[in-house]
Scaffold this active site. Sequence first.
Site, PDB file in Angstrom:
ATOM      1  N   VAL A  66       0.827  -1.206   0.000  1.00 15.55           N
ATOM      2  CA  VAL A  66       0.000   0.000   0.000  1.00 15.55           C
ATOM      3  C   VAL A  66       0.865   1.261   0.000  1.00 15.55           C
ATOM      4  O   VAL A  66       0.334   2.374   0.056  1.00 15.55           O
ATOM      5  CB  VAL A  66      -0.980   0.005   1.203  1.00 15.55           C
ATOM      6  CG1 VAL A  66      -1.947  -1.170   1.101  1.00 15.55           C
ATOM      7  CG2 VAL A  66      -0.245  -0.032   2.537  1.00 15.55           C
ATOM      8  N   HIS A  97      -4.235  -3.935  -2.904  1.00 18.55           N
ATOM      9  CA  HIS A  97      -4.775  -3.775  -1.548  1.00 18.55           C
ATOM     10  C   HIS A  97      -4.969  -2.325  -1.139  1.00 18.55           C
ATOM     11  O   HIS A  97      -5.114  -2.023   0.045  1.00 18.55           O
ATOM     12  CB  HIS A  97      -3.869  -4.505  -0.545  1.00 18.55           C
ATOM     13  CG  HIS A  97      -3.821  -5.987  -0.781  1.00 18.55           C
ATOM     14  ND1 HIS A  97      -2.785  -6.787  -0.358  1.00 18.55           N
ATOM     15  CD2 HIS A  97      -4.691  -6.815  -1.414  1.00 18.55           C
ATOM     16  CE1 HIS A  97      -3.019  -8.041  -0.717  1.00 18.55           C
ATOM     17  NE2 HIS A  97      -4.167  -8.083  -1.362  1.00 18.55           N
TER      18      HIS A  97
END
Length: 226
Positions: free
Chosen positions: A88, A104
């Site tokens: 991320v 994600h």
Amino acid sequence: MKKLVVLTGAGISAESGINTFRDADGLWEGHDVMQVASPQGFYANPKLVLDFYNQRRKQLLEVEPNKAHQNLALLENHFHVEIITQNVDDLHERAKSSNVIHLHGELLKARSTRDRNLVYNWEKDIFLGDLAEDNTQLRPHIVWFGEEVPMLDRAIEITEKADVLVIIGTSMQVYPAASLINFVQQNTPIYFIDPKPSVNKNAFNNLTIIEDVASFGTDRLLEYLL
């Protein structure tokens, strides 16, 4: 130009000093994963969850891309490179990789709790009372456990067209991301870079295992590919 698809996980960012959220005992920074990475956890204690990601965001802004990120960006001089990451962070982008898909979510973005398409660039803390345009509480733009992975279909399409597949710093144990390896065409060359590889060298045709950390492993990858 050949299409090089790269799947990356926490191991590539660890060398930049980013903690891999999950500790050996399964806890994330001392929290049960469902407390800080699920919709149920957010609704039960939104302040705890916001604080958790505020700390992750601060840490991200203090680190830099490492040689592995930079090596992947260099490969764009020779291949059409597409990166599919479970991470991320924005370290691939900061290293100047052009095509990055975040399965994600992204730590430096925030979104509405109601409308997942209402997304904002966000580098500061998120507090209770910070609202999106639809008047709902802002939350981290992260795909939590139990939520669908919006970019998965696009990732599958990209993987199906790979001329070469590279996997870096992921145990290939987190689904659905781990399933992507099954979508490459038969006999596609696969390079797996990890200091403790979790795949058997006979698991796939044309599999090359590079048993090393991401920075040195991508140095060797460049030698193989170039």
